[in-house]
Every structure is written in structure tokens, then in C-alpha cells.
Design a protein around this motif. Structure first.
Motif, PDB file in Angstrom:
ATOM      1  N   VAL A  34       0.829  -1.196   0.000  1.00  0.00           N
ATOM      2  CA  VAL A  34       0.000   0.000   0.000  1.00  0.00           C
ATOM      3  C   VAL A  34       0.863   1.245   0.000  1.00  0.00           C
ATOM      4  N   LYS A  35       0.550   2.156  -0.904  1.00  0.00           N
ATOM      5  CA  LYS A  35       1.166   3.480  -0.876  1.00  0.00           C
ATOM      6  C   LYS A  35       0.166   4.400  -0.202  1.00  0.00           C
ATOM      7  N   ALA A  36       0.545   4.948   0.939  1.00  0.00           N
ATOM      8  CA  ALA A  36      -0.341   5.808   1.716  1.00  0.00           C
ATOM      9  C   ALA A  36      -0.243   7.247   1.240  1.00  0.00           C
ATOM     10  N   LYS A  37      -1.378   7.913   1.232  1.00  0.00           N
ATOM     11  CA  LYS A  37      -1.441   9.337   0.909  1.00  0.00           C
ATOM     12  C   LYS A  37      -2.219  10.033   2.019  1.00  0.00           C
ATOM     13  N   PRO A  38      -1.540  10.341   3.135  1.00  0.00           N
ATOM     14  CA  PRO A  38      -2.232  11.004   4.244  1.00  0.00           C
ATOM     15  C   PRO A  38      -2.520  12.467   3.928  1.00  0.00           C
ATOM     16  N   ALA A  39      -3.432  13.036   4.683  1.00  0.00           N
ATOM     17  CA  ALA A  39      -3.809  14.451   4.545  1.00  0.00           C
ATOM     18  C   ALA A  39      -4.224  14.803   3.114  1.00  0.00           C
ATOM     19  N   SER A  40      -4.923  13.888   2.456  1.00  0.00           N
ATOM     20  CA  SER A  40      -5.400  14.128   1.088  1.00  0.00           C
ATOM     21  C   SER A  40      -6.707  14.909   1.113  1.00  0.00           C
ATOM     22  N   ARG A  41      -6.971  15.598   0.024  1.00  0.00           N
ATOM     23  CA  ARG A  41      -8.239  16.330  -0.069  1.00  0.00           C
ATOM     24  C   ARG A  41      -9.417  15.378  -0.164  1.00  0.00           C
ATOM     25  N   GLU A  42      -9.236  14.286  -0.882  1.00  0.00           N
ATOM     26  CA  GLU A  42     -10.299  13.298  -1.027  1.00  0.00           C
ATOM     27  C   GLU A  42      -9.781  11.928  -0.632  1.00  0.00           C
ATOM     28  N   ASN A  52      -1.169  -4.378  -5.221  1.00  0.00           N
ATOM     29  CA  ASN A  52      -0.698  -3.012  -4.970  1.00  0.00           C
ATOM     30  C   ASN A  52      -1.863  -2.035  -5.005  1.00  0.00           C
ATOM     31  N   PHE A  53      -1.943  -1.236  -3.937  1.00  0.00           N
ATOM     32  CA  PHE A  53      -3.031  -0.280  -3.803  1.00  0.00           C
ATOM     33  C   PHE A  53      -2.485   1.068  -3.364  1.00  0.00           C
ATOM     34  N   GLU A  54      -3.226   2.090  -3.682  1.00  0.00           N
ATOM     35  CA  GLU A  54      -2.935   3.449  -3.235  1.00  0.00           C
ATOM     36  C   GLU A  54      -4.134   3.864  -2.385  1.00  0.00           C
ATOM     37  N   VAL A  55      -3.860   4.272  -1.141  1.00  0.00           N
ATOM     38  CA  VAL A  55      -4.950   4.639  -0.233  1.00  0.00           C
ATOM     39  C   VAL A  55      -4.762   6.086   0.198  1.00  0.00           C
ATOM     40  N   ALA A  56      -5.714   6.922  -0.168  1.00  0.00           N
ATOM     41  CA  ALA A  56      -5.697   8.330   0.230  1.00  0.00           C
ATOM     42  C   ALA A  56      -6.680   8.515   1.381  1.00  0.00           C
ATOM     43  N   ALA A  69      -7.032   5.285   9.710  1.00  0.00           N
ATOM     44  CA  ALA A  69      -7.928   5.580   8.594  1.00  0.00           C
ATOM     45  C   ALA A  69      -7.656   4.651   7.408  1.00  0.00           C
ATOM     46  N   ILE A  70      -6.394   4.305   7.173  1.00  0.00           N
ATOM     47  CA  ILE A  70      -6.045   3.382   6.094  1.00  0.00           C
ATOM     48  C   ILE A  70      -6.633   2.003   6.359  1.00  0.00           C
ATOM     49  N   VAL A  71      -6.499   1.527   7.589  1.00  0.00           N
ATOM     50  CA  VAL A  71      -7.077   0.230   7.967  1.00  0.00           C
ATOM     51  C   VAL A  71      -8.590   0.260   7.759  1.00  0.00           C
ATOM     52  N   ASN A  72      -9.238   1.328   8.201  1.00  0.00           N
ATOM     53  CA  ASN A  72     -10.694   1.455   8.035  1.00  0.00           C
ATOM     54  C   ASN A  72     -11.090   1.470   6.562  1.00  0.00           C
ATOM     55  N   ILE A  87      -1.643  -3.448   9.651  1.00  0.00           N
ATOM     56  CA  ILE A  87      -0.402  -3.009   9.023  1.00  0.00           C
ATOM     57  C   ILE A  87       0.718  -3.808   9.656  1.00  0.00           C
ATOM     58  N   VAL A  88       1.470  -4.554   8.837  1.00  0.00           N
ATOM     59  CA  VAL A  88       2.549  -5.385   9.376  1.00  0.00           C
ATOM     60  C   VAL A  88       3.915  -4.734   9.205  1.00  0.00           C
ATOM     61  N   ALA A  89       4.028  -3.773   8.295  1.00  0.00           N
ATOM     62  CA  ALA A  89       5.299  -3.067   8.106  1.00  0.00           C
ATOM     63  C   ALA A  89       5.013  -1.687   7.526  1.00  0.00           C
ATOM     64  N   GLY A  90       5.857  -0.733   7.897  1.00  0.00           N
ATOM     65  CA  GLY A  90       5.737   0.609   7.344  1.00  0.00           C
ATOM     66  C   GLY A  90       4.860   1.533   8.160  1.00  0.00           C
ATOM     67  N   HIS A  91       4.805   1.342   9.465  1.00  0.00           N
ATOM     68  CA  HIS A  91       3.957   2.179  10.317  1.00  0.00           C
ATOM     69  C   HIS A  91       4.287   3.669  10.207  1.00  0.00           C
ATOM     70  N   THR A  92       5.558   3.998   9.963  1.00  0.00           N
ATOM     71  CA  THR A  92       5.956   5.408   9.862  1.00  0.00           C
ATOM     72  C   THR A  92       6.384   5.781   8.446  1.00  0.00           C
ATOM     73  N   SER A  93       6.007   4.959   7.479  1.00  0.00           N
ATOM     74  CA  SER A  93       6.388   5.180   6.088  1.00  0.00           C
ATOM     75  C   SER A  93       5.132   5.289   5.220  1.00  0.00           C
ATOM     76  N   ARG A  94       5.285   5.890   4.054  1.00  0.00           N
ATOM     77  CA  ARG A  94       4.167   5.915   3.102  1.00  0.00           C
ATOM     78  C   ARG A  94       4.005   4.566   2.407  1.00  0.00           C
ATOM     79  N   GLN A  95       5.069   3.788   2.357  1.00  0.00           N
ATOM     80  CA  GLN A  95       5.015   2.443   1.777  1.00  0.00           C
ATOM     81  C   GLN A  95       4.720   1.454   2.905  1.00  0.00           C
ATOM     82  N   LYS A  96       3.612   0.745   2.806  1.00  0.00           N
ATOM     83  CA  LYS A  96       3.186  -0.155   3.871  1.00  0.00           C
ATOM     84  C   LYS A  96       2.902  -1.546   3.326  1.00  0.00           C
TER      85      LYS A  96
END
Length: 104
Positions: A34-42, A52-56, A69-72, A87-96
Motif C-alpha cells: 500500500v502506498k499511503a497518501k495522508p492528509a489528502s483532499r479526497e 498493490n493499492f494506493e490509499v488516500a 484511517a487506512i485500515v478502516n 499493518i505489518v510493516a511501514g507504520h511510519t512510512s508511506r510504503q506499507k
């Protein structure tokens, strides 16, 4: 949740066959990248390929709020309980690496 979102979720869920049956093996967790996109507008989940997923998410990456929020978002996307997504890896990274337990 709108009807459009519900139907698209069912049609592109990689764990469901065309007839709606779950393809995951019983008891076997599935790992997603998962590539995380925190603080996104949408907020939203975008499928890149089968694993492979992208989660905003709208939440900022502060005190684990974005991770929660990503888990939800993934739990809702795949139609499983929040407790089956972790989340098993990447708790502080955008790549999870996220693990989803079989819902059965």
C-alpha cells in the motif's frame, strides 16, 4: 456510501470471482503493498494491480490517525471487519505492507 461506490467495490475486488465467491484460501492471510497518501483532499482506495493499492485518507500522519484511517478504508473496500486488517510493516512510512485475514 453511494450505490455507485458499492457496485464498483464489488466489481473490482480482487478476492471475488465474477460470481461473487471469495478466492482467498481459508485461514491464509493476504499481503498487500500500500502506498499511503495522508492528509489528502479526497479519501479513496485505488487498485494498481492485484497486490498493490494506493490509499488516500484525509487524516494527517499524526499519532497513528492516518494508519487507522487506512485500515478502516481497506476494511470497507474489501468488505471485512477492521480487526481482519492490520499493518505489518511501514507504520511510519508511506510504503506499507498490509495483511488481510480471510473473512470466512
Amino acid at each position: 456510501m453511494s450505490l455507485h461506490l458499492s457496485l464498483s467495490k464489488i466489481l473490482i475486488n480482487p478476492f471475488l470471482t465474477e460470481t461473487g465467491h471469495n478466492k482467498m484460501l481459508s485461514g491464509q492471510p493476504v499481503k498487500l503493498f500500500v502506498k499511503a497518501k495522508p492528509a489528502s483532499r479526497e479519501a479513496g482506495v485505488k487498485k494498481i494491480d492485484d497486490n498493490n493499492f494506493e490509499v488516500a485518507v484525509k487524516e494527517p500522519p499524526v499519532q497513528g490517525r492516518a494508519n487507522e484511517a487506512i485500515v478502516n478504508a481497506l476494511a470497507e473496500y474489501f468488505g471485512v471487519a477492521r480487526g481482519r486488517v492490520r499493518i505489518v510493516a511501514g507504520h511510519t512510512s508511506r510504503q506499507k505492507i498490509v495483511e488481510i485475514q480471510d473473512p470466512a
